[in-house]
Motif scaffolding. Structure first.
Motif, short mmCIF file in Angstrom:
data_model
loop_
_atom_site.label_atom_id
_atom_site.label_comp_id
_atom_site.label_asym_id
_atom_site.label_seq_id
_atom_site.Cartn_x
_atom_site.Cartn_y
_atom_site.Cartn_z
N TYR A 1 91.24 4.69 35.51
CA TYR A 1 90.96 4.85 36.94
C TYR A 1 89.66 5.62 37.12
CZ TYR A 1 96.03 4.11 36.73
OH TYR A 1 97.28 3.65 36.44
N PRO A 2 88.55 4.93 37.04
CA PRO A 2 87.26 5.64 37.04
C PRO A 2 87.02 6.46 38.31
CG PRO A 2 86.98 3.34 36.42
CD PRO A 2 88.38 3.47 36.92
N GLU A 3 87.70 6.13 39.40
CA GLU A 3 87.48 6.92 40.61
C GLU A 3 87.92 8.37 40.43
OE1 GLU A 3 89.45 4.37 40.15
OE2 GLU A 3 91.05 4.20 41.65
N ILE A 4 88.76 8.62 39.44
CA ILE A 4 89.15 10.01 39.18
C ILE A 4 87.93 10.83 38.80
CG2 ILE A 4 90.40 11.53 37.59
CD1 ILE A 4 92.58 9.49 37.42
N SER A 5 87.06 10.25 38.00
CA SER A 5 85.90 11.04 37.57
C SER A 5 84.97 11.32 38.73
CB SER A 5 85.17 10.36 36.41
OG SER A 5 84.86 9.04 36.72
N VAL A 6 84.92 10.42 39.68
CA VAL A 6 84.11 10.69 40.87
C VAL A 6 84.69 11.86 41.65
CG1 VAL A 6 83.30 9.75 43.07
CG2 VAL A 6 83.29 8.31 41.03
N LYS A 7 86.01 11.91 41.74
CA LYS A 7 86.67 13.04 42.39
C LYS A 7 86.36 14.35 41.66
CE LYS A 7 89.36 11.24 45.73
NZ LYS A 7 89.24 9.83 45.43
N ILE A 8 86.38 14.27 40.34
CA ILE A 8 86.10 15.47 39.56
C ILE A 8 84.68 15.94 39.79
CG2 ILE A 8 85.79 16.34 37.20
CD1 ILE A 8 88.23 14.85 36.40
N ILE A 9 83.76 15.01 39.81
CA ILE A 9 82.37 15.39 40.08
C ILE A 9 82.26 16.09 41.42
CG2 ILE A 9 80.05 14.49 40.53
CD1 ILE A 9 80.59 12.34 38.44
N GLY A 10 82.95 15.54 42.41
CA GLY A 10 82.93 16.18 43.73
C GLY A 10 83.45 17.60 43.68
N ALA A 11 84.55 17.79 42.95
CA ALA A 11 85.14 19.13 42.85
C ALA A 11 84.19 20.09 42.12
CB ALA A 11 86.48 19.07 42.12
N LEU A 12 83.54 19.59 41.07
CA LEU A 12 82.61 20.45 40.33
C LEU A 12 81.42 20.82 41.20
CD1 LEU A 12 82.66 18.83 36.76
CD2 LEU A 12 83.96 20.78 37.61
N SER B 1 74.91 16.56 44.50
CA SER B 1 75.87 16.91 45.55
C SER B 1 75.58 16.13 46.83
CB SER B 1 75.91 18.41 45.80
OG SER B 1 74.71 18.84 46.37
N ASN B 2 74.33 15.71 46.99
CA ASN B 2 74.03 14.80 48.09
C ASN B 2 74.81 13.50 47.91
OD1 ASN B 2 71.75 16.64 47.77
ND2 ASN B 2 70.88 15.52 49.49
N LEU B 3 74.79 13.01 46.68
CA LEU B 3 75.38 11.71 46.42
C LEU B 3 76.90 11.75 46.44
CD1 LEU B 3 73.20 10.08 43.67
CD2 LEU B 3 72.83 10.32 46.11
N PHE B 4 77.45 12.75 45.78
CA PHE B 4 78.90 12.74 45.59
C PHE B 4 79.64 13.49 46.67
CE2 PHE B 4 77.21 11.64 41.48
CZ PHE B 4 78.07 10.63 41.07
N GLY B 5 79.03 14.50 47.21
CA GLY B 5 79.73 15.29 48.22
C GLY B 5 79.25 14.96 49.62
N GLY B 6 78.17 14.18 49.72
CA GLY B 6 77.64 13.90 51.04
C GLY B 6 77.05 15.11 51.72
#
Lengths: 237, 237
Positions: A128-139, B93-98
DNA sequence: TAAAAACTGTGACCGAGATCATAATTTCAT
DNA sequence: ATGAAATTATGATCTCGGTCACAGTTTTTA
């Protein structure tokens, strides 16, 4: 004590996975797959969840409770780096960078965590690659907080830093009531001091000043009532 | 001036993508796909690459050169948050967090960057999920540096912080020679001071002390020769 | 609920590091 | 190469916040 978690054996794992932001966006079936990989554990106040330098190779997600992440200097001085709450996770650098744990983690109250082993998690991310996008957001969120902390420590007065941390707590734990905003403090004075890198005595003095100015009211050692948020924001600079 | 980059129109883009850690692991064909999406740009020393608060919606990767990322307080005090070099990126953070850009970015020397637009990059990540794993790794490295910075600022003396930053430069830019390790400093004294959150005068004084102790030798304003690394490490605490 | 333990507040003092002022150097531009 | 501009060094002074000591509160526990 009121509890809002389900205690039947089958659904509790799913519950945990559902609550965690990094699994938002997965459907029922996927969540239940995740749930199968999760191991739950509970810690009491003061118990150590992770030791700095250990190579616990799993991702740890906080399902309920609060955790402080901190390090000691050689002289035994503590610096708190993070205050983790529900939905936060740690141990990611073990998984992705192959590094040892960068800090101690200690439960500040009774805390429930979910653990996922390295291999299982890597498999999940692949599936589920979208998990890594979520992780990037959290980081990214975490980086932003640290960036602000560095700026505060490097350029701002102690008053400003204290106001900043109080406002952080307001946002996270503040509850409005008729007189103002009530904050249940996650830390003792000692902890607050260590969180912003000053001495305990200094924070005592400054809080007394804020109280004298009518901006806050200290209620015992564990609560603060914010009476004038405007004024507190002005203290930021 | 010596240059090690190819100047023919066709391969330069590919070159850029090849050098960047977050694209390691892609094959020839994939790299050339990436290269097609990249826009190159060059900045001279002192030029602003990104303004704090702007919503530049692209990922910026440094291909050659050095960049400082910094913020100002209301009173105009600067805090440097990052020193980016070849292979580092920002704008994530622009890309992933908007979110809006969290800091100013300024070229410290002539700097070549690669930019990838938000949509293109999101498409890339979707197509090559291993990119996001690389990004997570890079963000973890960044977090670790900030965590150490926070600990240093919160608990360590100015001497220790200066030693720490010198050792950081040794690792990044140090070149061994017969007398010791020569460091080409990326910052002026002012910059070093702002990087570790102290006054310029203080860093002058402490460097003089280190020189008097025979630990370093200052060569003009832009180079430092480290004579005794052992001793410098002891200064850490 | 009372005693113990832990935590917090406050005064006195001190010192590291900031600030200000000015001189000395280094770097840059012509 | 030389003068101008920028950067750095250094002394004097001051101040914020740390440290120490101890008293007062709050919280925990038995």
């Amino acid at each position: 004590m009121k509890t809002n978690s389900c205690d039947c054996g089958t659904c509790r794992h799913k519950l945990c996975a559902q609550r965690v932001p990094i699994f938002f966006g997965l459907n029922e079936e996927e969540l239940s797959h995740v749930a199968d990989l999760i191991q739950r554990r509970q810690y009491l106040k003061g118990e150590i969840i992770q030791l700095e330098g250990s190579d616990a190779d799993c991702l740890t997600i906080i399902n309920q409770g609060k955790v402080k992440a901190f390090r000691y200097t050689q002289e035994g001085k503590e610096q708190i780096l993070y205050l983790f709450s529900e939905g936060d996770f740690f141990g990611e650098s073990n998984l992705f960078g192959g590094r040892k744990a960068a800090y101690h983690a200690e439960a500040l109250e009774r805390t429930h965590i979910c653990m996922i082993a390295r291999n299982d998690f890597q498999e999940l991310v692949r599936r589920y690659p979208e998990i890594s996008v979520k992780i990037i957001g959290a980081l990214c969120t975490r980086l932003e907080r640290l960036e602000t902390t560095v700026q505060n420590m490097g350029t701002r007065s102690v008053e400003a830093r204290i106001s900043s941390v109080l406002l952080e707590f307001v946002e996270k734990y503040g509850v409005k009531n008729s007189k103002g905003i009530l904050i249940a403090l996650p830390f003792s004075r000692e902890g607050m001091a260590s969180y912003i890198g000053i001495a305990r005595e200094t924070i005592s003095r400054k809080l007394t000043l804020l109280q004298d100015a009518g901006i806050i009211e200290m209620i015992g050692n564990k609560k603060i009532l914010l009476l004038n948020e405007e004024a507190l924001r002005r203290e930021l600079d």
